[in-house]
Enzyme design. Structure first.
Site, PDB file in Angstrom:
ATOM      1  N   GLY A  37       0.828  -1.205   0.000  1.00 45.03           N
ATOM      2  CA  GLY A  37       0.000   0.000   0.000  1.00 45.03           C
ATOM      3  C   GLY A  37       0.863   1.255   0.000  1.00 45.03           C
ATOM      4  O   GLY A  37       2.093   1.195  -0.139  1.00 45.03           O
ATOM      5  N   ALA A 140      -0.649   0.159  13.068  1.00 41.57           N
ATOM      6  CA  ALA A 140      -1.050   1.432  12.456  1.00 41.57           C
ATOM      7  C   ALA A 140      -2.503   1.730  12.791  1.00 41.57           C
ATOM      8  O   ALA A 140      -3.414   1.085  12.282  1.00 41.57           O
ATOM      9  CB  ALA A 140      -0.875   1.371  10.945  1.00 41.57           C
ATOM     10  N   TYR A 172     -14.906   2.225   9.911  1.00 40.72           N
ATOM     11  CA  TYR A 172     -13.432   2.279   9.889  1.00 40.72           C
ATOM     12  C   TYR A 172     -12.898   2.704  11.269  1.00 40.72           C
ATOM     13  O   TYR A 172     -11.982   2.077  11.806  1.00 40.72           O
ATOM     14  CB  TYR A 172     -12.979   3.251   8.797  1.00 40.72           C
ATOM     15  CG  TYR A 172     -11.488   3.472   8.733  1.00 40.72           C
ATOM     16  CD1 TYR A 172     -10.618   2.464   8.310  1.00 40.72           C
ATOM     17  CD2 TYR A 172     -10.936   4.698   9.096  1.00 40.72           C
ATOM     18  CE1 TYR A 172      -9.246   2.680   8.250  1.00 40.72           C
ATOM     19  CE2 TYR A 172      -9.562   4.922   9.028  1.00 40.72           C
ATOM     20  CZ  TYR A 172      -8.730   3.912   8.604  1.00 40.72           C
ATOM     21  OH  TYR A 172      -7.373   4.130   8.553  1.00 40.72           O
ATOM     22  N   LYS A 176     -10.546   0.488  13.861  1.00 40.24           N
ATOM     23  CA  LYS A 176      -9.229   0.937  14.337  1.00 40.24           C
ATOM     24  C   LYS A 176      -9.181   0.960  15.870  1.00 40.24           C
ATOM     25  O   LYS A 176      -8.164   0.631  16.483  1.00 40.24           O
ATOM     26  CB  LYS A 176      -8.906   2.320  13.752  1.00 40.24           C
ATOM     27  CG  LYS A 176      -8.503   2.264  12.299  1.00 40.24           C
ATOM     28  CD  LYS A 176      -7.110   1.651  12.145  1.00 40.24           C
ATOM     29  CE  LYS A 176      -6.850   1.093  10.791  1.00 40.24           C
ATOM     30  NZ  LYS A 176      -5.612   0.328  10.677  1.00 40.24           N
TER      31      LYS A 176
END
Ligand code: NAD
Length: 344
Positions: A37, A140, A172, A176
């Site tokens: 990525g 991350a 999202y 996370k």
């Protein structure tokens, strides 16, 4: 003048922080999940330039193989969802940098279940492998975990204010946050050597507009003379970090950060999206118009925007961090790259 000298890769910025960890001068071997990525590609180049070895695990759902084709990294096409594969690769790695995720609001809204599964199951697989082998690991995370917080700059201790699970735009952020909770639970219960970095809007060459990232989208449109589309009022703010600064932050956290702790990684210049569009028009010399579009037209009625995003980076500064690139320098470098190489 163009930063990066218009080169298609980011450069190694001198002696790596990792150098301090290198055992007796021997190269370290890193496993980078999601290494194909945007952030992973830059990180791979930096580590290889520093003389280290890199193994990439990526399912190429969003990653780009062509950026890595000439590099002496070992590339494994596979998913972090395979516990067996992750466990096998982790044996004899010195550190894991876990970047694999479904990234981008649009992608996450369209692939909610996969977004969550990759976050909780994928991250658990990586944490378990790190724990079994005693390997240190960087996770991350994202500024998205702060959700709707309006008071900025935000510190790592701030409450996370996420919207309802009725609204897929929070998927999202929720994923996370789960990654972070898993990481701290593994640290508390098993002593896993895990550190967490919360990235705030990282930008740089190789970032793709396909998943709705604002900077490459605006630059592409400005260079083609197409309208720049600003959602909502345009008064919502973001704080962008140039990729080289973000990688400096990541390296510092991995080498000097406290285990079981999260660190904001970001810039210092809060900018409205309207002002960002104006700057890109100015820096590209484009005659593109700027148009505003309601969120309901672009996403759906369930979409909730975050009005302000800016990190307090004191915790990272205490490790020696200082961003080196202003927003204008970063934008100029990316524009130069796009003019020379396109989005690739
Ligand atoms: P990216 O989409 O460019 O990279 C993610 C990579 O993960 C892709 O190559 C994709 O193919 C891979 N991937 C997805 N699912 C996978 C799976 N199941 N198994 C293996 N690989 C898989 O995103 P990026 O911008 O490089 O982000 C890297 C990390 O940093 C992500 O965890 C993201 O949440 C986090 N982050 C990035 C930013 C940013 O501004 N770029 C901001 C906050 C957080």
């Amino acid at each position: 003048m163009c930063i990066n000298g218009c080169r298609p890769i980011t450069g190694f910025m001198g002696d790596s922080y990792y150098g301090e960890k290198r055992r007796g001068g021997a190269p370290l071997r890193y496993l980078i999940t999601g290494g194909a990525g945007f952030i992973g590609t830059h990180l791979t180049k930096r580590l290889l330039n520093a003389g280290d070895d890199v193994i990439i695990l990526d399912d190429f759902s969003a990653g780009e193989a062509s950026h890595l084709s000439m590099l002496p990294a070992r590339i494994i096409k596979g998913s972090v969802l395979s516990a067996e594969l992750v466990s096998e690769i982790t044996t004899d790695c010195d550190a894991i940098i876990h970047l694999a995720a479904v990234v981008g609001v649009r992608q996450a809204m369209n692939r909610t279940l996969e977004t969550l599964t990759v976050s909780f199951r994928g991250t658990e697989n990586v944490l378990q492998a790190a724990t079994d082998t005693g390997t240190e690991i960087f996770i991350a995370s994202s500024s998205a975990v702060y959700g709707k917080i309006k008071d900025v700059p935000v510190t790592e201790e701030a409450d996370c204010l996420l919207g309802s699970s009725d609204k897929p735009s929070w998927t999202y952020s929720a994923g996370k946050l789960v990654e972070e909770h898993l990481a701290t639970a593994y640290h508390r219960e098993f002593g896993t050597e895990v550190k967490i970095g919360r990235f705030f809007n990282v930008i740089g060459p190789h970032q793709r507009s396909a998943h709705g990232m604002v900077v490459p989208t605006f630059i592409n449109r400005a260079l083609r003379g197409e309208p720049l589309i600003v959602y909502g009022t345009g008064h919502q703010t973001r704080t962008f970090a140039y990729i080289e600064d973000a990688l400096d932050g990541l390296e510092l956290i991995l080498s000097k950060g406290k285990t079981g702790t999260s660190y904001n990684i970001g810039g210092t210049e809060e900018v409205t999206i309207q002002a960002l569009a104006d700057r890109i028009i100015h820096l590209t010399g484009s005659s593109s118009p700027i148009r505003t579009v309601q969120y309901t037209e672009a996403f759906d009625e369930q979409f909730e925007e975050t009005l302000r995003r800016m990190p307090d980076i004191s915790r990272l500064r205490s490790l020696g961090y200082e961003p080196q690139f202003s927003l204008d320098q970063a934008l100029a470098g990316i524009i130069c790259h796009f003019r020379t190489w396109g989005e690739s």
